[in-house]
Structure formats: C-alpha cells, structure tokens
Design an enzyme around this catalytic site. Sequence first.
Site, short mmCIF file in Angstrom:
data_model
loop_
_atom_site.label_atom_id
_atom_site.label_comp_id
_atom_site.label_asym_id
_atom_site.label_seq_id
_atom_site.Cartn_x
_atom_site.Cartn_y
_atom_site.Cartn_z
N ARG A 19 0.81 -1.22 0.00
CA ARG A 19 0.00 0.00 0.00
C ARG A 19 0.84 1.27 0.00
NH1 ARG A 19 -3.86 -2.65 4.52
NH2 ARG A 19 -1.99 -3.93 4.68
N ASN A 167 -6.14 -6.77 18.36
CA ASN A 167 -4.85 -7.45 18.44
C ASN A 167 -3.77 -6.50 17.93
OD1 ASN A 167 -2.72 -9.31 18.29
ND2 ASN A 167 -3.36 -10.01 16.24
N ARG A 331 29.64 23.64 8.91
CA ARG A 331 29.81 22.26 8.44
C ARG A 331 30.72 21.48 9.37
NH1 ARG A 331 31.90 23.31 2.65
NH2 ARG A 331 32.27 21.06 2.80
N ASN A 375 38.73 39.89 13.28
CA ASN A 375 37.56 40.35 12.55
C ASN A 375 37.72 39.99 11.07
OD1 ASN A 375 35.04 42.26 12.61
ND2 ASN A 375 36.22 42.75 10.77
N TYR A 385 41.49 25.36 -1.75
CA TYR A 385 41.44 24.19 -2.63
C TYR A 385 41.98 24.55 -4.01
CZ TYR A 385 39.10 20.16 -4.88
OH TYR A 385 38.80 19.02 -5.57
C1 UD1 Z 1 -1.94 -8.11 11.64
C2 UD1 Z 1 -2.77 -9.09 12.47
C3 UD1 Z 1 -3.97 -8.35 13.03
C4 UD1 Z 1 -3.50 -7.19 13.86
C5 UD1 Z 1 -2.59 -6.26 13.05
C6 UD1 Z 1 -1.96 -5.23 13.95
C7 UD1 Z 1 -2.53 -11.33 11.53
C8 UD1 Z 1 -3.13 -12.38 10.66
N1 UD1 Z 1 -3.20 -10.20 11.66
O1 UD1 Z 1 -2.73 -7.69 10.53
O2 UD1 Z 1 -4.75 -9.24 13.85
O3 UD1 Z 1 -4.63 -6.48 14.35
O4 UD1 Z 1 -1.51 -7.02 12.44
O5 UD1 Z 1 -1.25 -4.28 13.24
O6 UD1 Z 1 -1.49 -11.56 12.11
N2 UD1 Z 1 4.50 -10.36 7.53
C9 UD1 Z 1 5.51 -11.26 7.22
N3 UD1 Z 1 5.23 -12.31 6.40
C10 UD1 Z 1 3.99 -12.51 5.87
C11 UD1 Z 1 2.97 -11.58 6.20
C12 UD1 Z 1 3.26 -10.53 7.03
O7 UD1 Z 1 6.64 -11.12 7.67
O8 UD1 Z 1 3.82 -13.50 5.14
C13 UD1 Z 1 4.82 -9.22 8.41
C14 UD1 Z 1 4.62 -7.89 7.72
O9 UD1 Z 1 5.84 -7.43 7.13
C15 UD1 Z 1 4.19 -6.98 8.86
C16 UD1 Z 1 3.54 -7.92 9.84
O10 UD1 Z 1 3.93 -9.21 9.49
O11 UD1 Z 1 5.30 -6.35 9.46
C17 UD1 Z 1 2.01 -7.80 9.84
O12 UD1 Z 1 1.53 -8.12 8.55
P1 UD1 Z 1 0.33 -7.34 7.90
O13 UD1 Z 1 0.04 -7.97 6.59
O14 UD1 Z 1 0.57 -5.90 7.93
O15 UD1 Z 1 -0.85 -7.74 8.92
P2 UD1 Z 1 -2.17 -6.91 9.23
O16 UD1 Z 1 -3.14 -7.15 8.14
O17 UD1 Z 1 -1.84 -5.53 9.56
#
Ligand code: UD1
Length: 453
Positions: A19, A167, A331, A375, A385
């Site tokens: 996004r 969460n 600087r 001054n 340079y």
């Molecule tokens: C997630 C939680 C949601 C919570 C929210 C809080 C889950 C399924 N959902 O949703 O309950 O309210 O965070 O902000 O956990 N990531 C990976 N590998 C993956 C997918 C994600 O490393 O395959 C990492 C992303 O880089 C990110 C984090 O996990 O840093 C969260 O992933 P994101 O897709 O943003 O989850 P949300 O939809 O925000």
Amino acid sequence: MLMTKSIELCILAAGKGSRMKSDRPKAVQLLAGRPMLGHLLDTARTLSIGDIHVVVGSGSDQIRNEFSGDGLNFVEQTEQLGTGHAVQQVLPHLGNGRVLILLGDAPLVSRVSLERLLGTDCDLGVLTVDHPQPFNYGRIIRRGNQVEAIVEDRDTNEQQKLIKEINTGVMVADVTLLTSWLGKISSENEQGEYLLTDIVGIANTAGKKVVAVKADDHREVQGVNNYSQLAELEQYYQACAVQQLQSSGVQIVDPERFTLRGELVTGHDVYIDVNCIFEGVVKLGSNVKIGAHSIIRNAEIGDGTEIKPFSHIDGAILENDCSVGPFARLRPGTYFESEVAVGNFVEIKKSRLGVGSKASHLSYLGDATIGSKVNVGAGAITCNYDGVNKFQTKIEDDVFVGTNVSLVAPVTLGERSTIAAGSTITSNVPGNSLGVGRGKQRNIDGWKGPRDK
Ligand code: UD1
Ligand code: CA
C-alpha cells in the site's frame, strides 16, 4: 515457572507494504528519520532478551544491508504466505524457552507494554489495546482474561465489528507449544494465508492459558500500512519527544512544528522557535535559543549561545555565548570558542575560531585556524582548494581582515596584522603589518564606453 525461561525475539518484517507503492520494504521506511525496524530494536534491547530473529522476504537485501553488523539473525521467508507462516520459518532457530513476536510495521510499541506482557503468566500472551477505530485490526474475543479467539477484520460478523479491543500483533508464547499450534494452522480461509492469529483458537482447544494484556495507548501500537498511518505515527512520536523535552525545561514554541530525528540533550531555559529540525545527537546547554527554521545535526551548543533563524549546523561544537546566523552554515569540523559571532551567509568548514572572533557577513572559511578577537570582513574567503589538494589558513590573534579579501592557502596572517580590502593574499603577512595585494587604482579621463557610441 515460565518467567525463568529465556526469551528470544522474533520480528516479522517480510511484508512488502504494497500500500506504500515504494521500492523500499516497509520495515525500512523512515519514522523520525530512522528505519521503523531500528525503533523496534532500540526498544527490544532495553529488555533482557536473547537472540533476535528477523523474518525478511520482500526487499530483504535492503534490510540486511541497513542492519548488517547489528547481530541479527535474518530468516528468509521466500513467499509471504501470512504471519503464521512467517513465524514458522523461525521455529528451527529457536531454543525451548519463550519467544516474543513483534511486527516490523508496529515500531513504537513501548517497553512498558512489553514488560507487562512478558511479566504475565500464560502459555500464550497477546498484547491488545482498546482502539477508537478498530477497523482493519483483528478483534479480541475474550471470556474474562482468557482470549478465546482473534477474528481478522474481514472475517468479523456485525456484532464482532463493534468490538473495540484489537490485536496489536505482539505475542509471547512458549516455543514448544507454539510449534505444535503452528503445525495445525491452515490457509483454508478467505485470505488464503497462514494466519498467526489462528493459534489462539487452537491453544484454547488444547486447554491452554491464553491471556490478553492491554497496552495503555492505542497510538503506541498503531500499525503502519500506508503513508497516512506512517505520518500519524510520526506525529505521535514527535508529540512524545516534545513532552519529554518540555518536562526537562525546554520551551518549544509550537509543538506541531518541531522535529526530532535522533537524540536531543538539553539544559534549562532552552527556547526553540518554530520549524526546527534536530538530527543525530545534539546537545544544547542552558539559555540556548534556536531561531526559526534551523536545522541542527550532530552538534554541541554551549550555554547562552543563540542560533538565529534559517541556520544550518552540522558536526559543529560551539562554546558559550556565541551567535550564529541568520542564514549561516556550519559544516563538520567547525569549532567555536566562546563569544564567536558569525552572521548571514557565512559558511564554515573544518575551522576553529578563537574567543570573540567575528565573521559577520558573506564569508567562506575552510581549513582555517583563527585566533581570538579576529575580525573577518564581509566577503572574505579562504581559497583552500587548488582543485586537487586542500590547504590550511592560519590567522593569528587580533588580525583585521578587510572586506572581499581572498586568502590563498597555505598562508599565515601574523598577530595584529591588517589586510587591506580587496586584497588577494598569496604569501604570509608578518605580525603588526599591513598586507595589501591588489592592483593600484587608476582613473582614465574622458573615457568613452559603449554608452557613448
Ligand atoms: C496483523 C494481524 C492483526 C492485527 C494487526 C496489527 C494477523 C493475521 N493479523 O494484521 O490481527 O490487528 O496485524 O497491526 O497476524 N509479515 C511477514 N510475512 C507474511 C505476512 C506478514 O513477515 O507473510 C509481516 C509484515 O511485514 C508486517 C507484519 O507481518 O510487518 C504484519 O503483517 P500485515 O500484513 O501488515 O498484517 P495486518 O493485516 O496488519
Ligand atoms: Ca499491518
């Protein structure tokens, strides 16, 4: 019993952050001038924690590069199949203690909240928060302190949509139990992903203790999915910084027009006008005044010194009662002893100015050692340079440099010498003498120029 088990850290940072439509992965997007992941690591390192595992995938090279030498164990998640799948990749690296799971896109979770979560006796602990706008977050379904399920936003029914407790994504779990729970999750859901949140239901079925621990402030655990949320989090970060500075005796004229990207250490009676930016480590003494629109980076500014508006200071040390600007540029390698004054459009690099010396207008002083009470006239320049090498200029105490002088380095101006305006000085000037280096003026009578033709 659980408290005595060692804790490792797992940070999920493999997501692309689609996004944001950026070439940079989300974990290295900048918050207060620093990659989001850096903020999380700062906080994590204040806890007593063992190994730090970071799950990377999209743009993993960038993350590895920016955090090489940080002692992190990077774990590759080649396909981003969900947060549950991400944690699965880390399991082979974990011991049999507990693991704290953080999201790379929720970088400002506080130490207080994490300690509260870690101090709770449970098989699985979930950091939650009451959120005024719970949309897009997973909702907490609880019975007393037991969390029975986390329902992702897209899976909620009408009634669950109204639940405000969400969460945060932060969890702590026993590694052995976590391994068995993760073995049972599936991707047969609408998202087609392995959701970490599904372990809550599974742990409940197994009769385990799943506890919700609430954070105090929903802004601290705000997840960043787009630039709008990143800007909101930045505002929160800055507001916290302002509050802390105010309580240590700093007047910030407009808290909404103040930016800290690093660390600011201050004395008392410090006044900061609007739109100033502080970067790196900046130390301000007491009774320091920073004028509007100034940018100050890695600098030490002594008691009673005033920085006038639109000044740019980088890598400089200023002793007490100096005056800088408006529109001055200092600087790296600039050192001012006390009561030095430099004015508008003066640029200084790798130079030391002694007590009470002045350069009030339009100068460039580079690679120079300048004594006290010197001054430097308007427009005087060190020619340091030759296109290849840099050379030193030495100006001894009480020298008066006239306006528009070029000092061709290497050159020394002896104590109490005077340099005539407009001179180009190519050799040393002895003390107490006048240095003149310019063509003699002649006036031509009855001159006819283009105007007369
Ligand atoms: C997630 C939680 C949601 C919570 C929210 C809080 C889950 C399924 N959902 O949703 O309950 O309210 O965070 O902000 O956990 N990531 C990976 N590998 C993956 C997918 C994600 O490393 O395959 C990492 C992303 O880089 C990110 C984090 O996990 O840093 C969260 O992933 P994101 O897709 O943003 O989850 P949300 O939809 O925000
Ligand atoms: Ca998120």
